[in-house]
Design an enzyme around this catalytic site. Structure first.
Site, PDB file in Angstrom:
ATOM      1  N   CYS A  71       0.861  -1.177   0.000  1.00  0.00           N
ATOM      2  CA  CYS A  71       0.000   0.000   0.000  1.00  0.00           C
ATOM      3  C   CYS A  71       0.894   1.222   0.000  1.00  0.00           C
ATOM      4  O   CYS A  71       1.590   1.490   0.964  1.00  0.00           O
ATOM      5  CB  CYS A  71      -0.919   0.010   1.217  1.00  0.00           C
ATOM      6  N   CYS A  72       0.887   1.940  -1.105  1.00  0.00           N
ATOM      7  CA  CYS A  72       1.861   2.984  -1.337  1.00  0.00           C
ATOM      8  C   CYS A  72       1.705   4.104  -0.317  1.00  0.00           C
ATOM      9  O   CYS A  72       0.630   4.611  -0.106  1.00  0.00           O
ATOM     10  CB  CYS A  72       1.702   3.512  -2.743  1.00  0.00           C
ATOM     11  N   GLY A  73       2.815   4.488   0.285  1.00  0.00           N
ATOM     12  CA  GLY A  73       2.794   5.569   1.247  1.00  0.00           C
ATOM     13  C   GLY A  73       3.371   5.165   2.582  1.00  0.00           C
ATOM     14  O   GLY A  73       3.910   5.998   3.301  1.00  0.00           O
TER      15      GLY A  73
ATOM     16  N   ARG B  51       2.441   0.278  -6.530  1.00  0.00           N
ATOM     17  CA  ARG B  51       2.779   1.120  -7.673  1.00  0.00           C
ATOM     18  C   ARG B  51       4.271   1.435  -7.718  1.00  0.00           C
ATOM     19  O   ARG B  51       4.870   1.523  -8.798  1.00  0.00           O
ATOM     20  CB  ARG B  51       1.958   2.409  -7.653  1.00  0.00           C
TER      21      ARG B  51
END
Length: 272
Positions: free
Chosen positions: A104-106, A174
């Site tokens: 989960c990007c971030g 991503r």
């Protein structure tokens, strides 16, 4: 079915009052631990395919290598989920060596920011592309999104010239998809002159930073940008194109690299 990217899952489905049990195709997710010169450095949750490319791209984007020649050996143990890297240069492993970079990007944002000063690049490029070329490239990009069409659970990143897609990679994260693309570029010693990056998701600050580290001046995405991403793209002189679908797109930064005269399509990407 690609057993590295897809698995089957028994699923109960409802359609109004009707109930059915079917096997759904689900995007795979697995941890890959990178060790450097015998010490654990990071664990990345990713789609367990194209691990060579992802590892090279990750090492470069974090500033650990400048070229593939600095990697003396890279071996992958897909069963145990390890990428063993031997570098020809010394690397300082932080005291807390175990890192977990989520899909989960971030979640890894703080870690990336520590490396940005030495790895992010301002892009000095006169590369241009027409709106019509973007429409055609995104149509080809969509035609390669089989895993997303079947699962709805992955991101896609591609490298393109003005008239064709050169390479395309997918991942549940991503940033992982972009690292795989970066690894491909490094391993094949490709120049980013006359190239652009296509992306399936939204344009976040992390995506812009990844693209700057790769060295591309043109980023074309299917979805929306964030304001911080556009501030970074403007500062790093990256042309950010969003909502590129069918016959429409938005150019948010450095619009001089995109032109709308379709009669000039013969002047393909990169003509100066």
């Amino acid at each position: 079915m690609n057993d590295k990217t897809l698995s089957l899952w028994k699923t109960t489905k409802y359609n109004q009052h009707l109930k059915a049990t079917e096997e759904d195709e689900i995007a795979k997710e697995a941890p890959i631990t990178i060790t450097i010169n015998g010490e654990q450095y990071a664990t990345i949750v990713c789609t367990p395919s194209d691990i060579y490319e992802m590892t090279f791209g990750y090492l470069a984007s974090e500033g650990l290598i400048r070229s593939v020649d600095q990697v003396e050996n890279l071996s992958i143990d897909e069963v145990k989920g390890f990428a063993y890297v031997d570098l020809s240069i010394p690397v300082s492993i932080p005291e807390r060596t175990e890192r977990w970079i989520g899909s989960c990007c971030g979640k890894s944002r703080e870690f990336y920011l520590k490396q940005d000063v030495k790895t992010a690049k301002t892009i000095m490029s006169n590369t241009k592309i027409s709106s019509e070329q973007i429409y055609q490239l995104m149509k080809e990009f969509d035609s390669r999104s089989e895993v997303f069409d079947r699962t709805g659970g992955v991101h896609q990143a591609a490298l393109a010239s003005g008239d064709k897609i050169i390479a395309s990679y997918i991942d549940i994260g991503r940033h992982n998809a972009l690292d795989k693309l970066y690894g491909y570029i490094l391993r094949n010693r490709l120049t980013l002159k006359n190239k652009c990056i296509l992306f399936s998701g939204r344009i976040s600050s992390e995506v812009v930073l990844k693209v700057s580290k790769i060295g591309a001046g043109l980023l074309v995405a299917k979805s929306a940008p964030t304001d911080l991403a556009l501030k970074l793209a403007d500062d790093l002189q990256i042309t950010a194109v969003g909502f590129a679908r069918d016959t429409s797109l938005n150019v948010y930064t450095h619009e001089n690299r995109v032109y709308g005269n379709t009669e000039q399509n013969i002047h393909f990407l990169g003509r100066r």
